[in-house]
Design an enzyme around this catalytic site. Sequence first.
Site, PDB file in Angstrom:
ATOM      1  N   PRO A  23      53.092  45.653 -40.655  1.00  0.00           N
ATOM      2  CA  PRO A  23      51.790  45.593 -39.983  1.00  0.00           C
ATOM      3  C   PRO A  23      50.772  44.707 -40.705  1.00  0.00           C
ATOM      4  CG  PRO A  23      52.584  47.843 -40.051  1.00  0.00           C
ATOM      5  CD  PRO A  23      53.514  47.037 -40.912  1.00  0.00           C
ATOM      6  N   CYS A  24      50.013  43.953 -39.915  1.00  0.00           N
ATOM      7  CA  CYS A  24      49.083  42.963 -40.481  1.00  0.00           C
ATOM      8  C   CYS A  24      47.621  43.389 -40.442  1.00  0.00           C
ATOM      9  CB  CYS A  24      49.228  41.636 -39.740  1.00  0.00           C
ATOM     10  SG  CYS A  24      48.647  41.719 -38.032  1.00  0.00           S
ATOM     11  N   GLN A  25      47.308  44.543 -39.865  1.00  0.00           N
ATOM     12  CA  GLN A  25      45.908  44.906 -39.658  1.00  0.00           C
ATOM     13  C   GLN A  25      45.061  44.820 -40.923  1.00  0.00           C
ATOM     14  OE1 GLN A  25      48.528  46.363 -38.330  1.00  0.00           O
ATOM     15  NE2 GLN A  25      48.077  47.323 -36.365  1.00  0.00           N
ATOM     16  N   TYR A  83      45.377  42.835 -43.382  1.00  0.00           N
ATOM     17  CA  TYR A  83      45.352  41.482 -43.933  1.00  0.00           C
ATOM     18  C   TYR A  83      44.720  40.487 -42.964  1.00  0.00           C
ATOM     19  CZ  TYR A  83      49.052  43.839 -46.509  1.00  0.00           C
ATOM     20  OH  TYR A  83      49.764  44.746 -47.236  1.00  0.00           O
TER      21      TYR A  83
END
Length: 139
Positions: free
Chosen positions: A81-83, A85
Site C-alpha cells: 500500500p502506498c497511502q 508515501y
Amino acid sequence: MNKTICELFAGVGGFRLGFENTGADWKTTWFSQWEPGRKKQWAHDCYINHWGDIDCNTGIDISKVDKTMIPDHNLLVGGFPCQNYSVAASKSSKGIEGEKGVLWWQIRDTLIAKTPSFVLLENVDRLLKSPASQRGRDF
C-alpha cells in the site's frame, strides 16, 4: 536457477500474471493478500478463483504469518500500500510509521527469513522521499 516467486500484497495477481505470461517457467510458491477491516476479501477470492490457493495463510493478516513457514523462493515481489508515501497525503504521510506504511516491515521480515536472491517492489516514487516531514528518512 529455479524461477520461484513469493508475491506479497498480491491483489488479484498482477505480478504473477506478468511473470507467468513471459513463458519463462516462473512458479509462484506462495502469495499473501488480505485487506484489513473487510468482511469480504474480494481480491483474495479473485486470486484463488483464478490460480487456486496454496495454504490457509494466504488470506490472513501478513503480520500473523510465521515468515519461516513461507516456501523458499528466488524472487520476492510486492505492491504494498502506498497511502503513507503518496503525494496525495503529502502533509500527513508518515512513511514506514503510517497505518499502512508499517507493512514495509513485513517485507523486511520476509527477506530476512527467506533471503531470496532478488526483490521487485512496486510503489509510488515518493517512497524514496518519505515521510513528507523528514524527506528521505525511511529509505
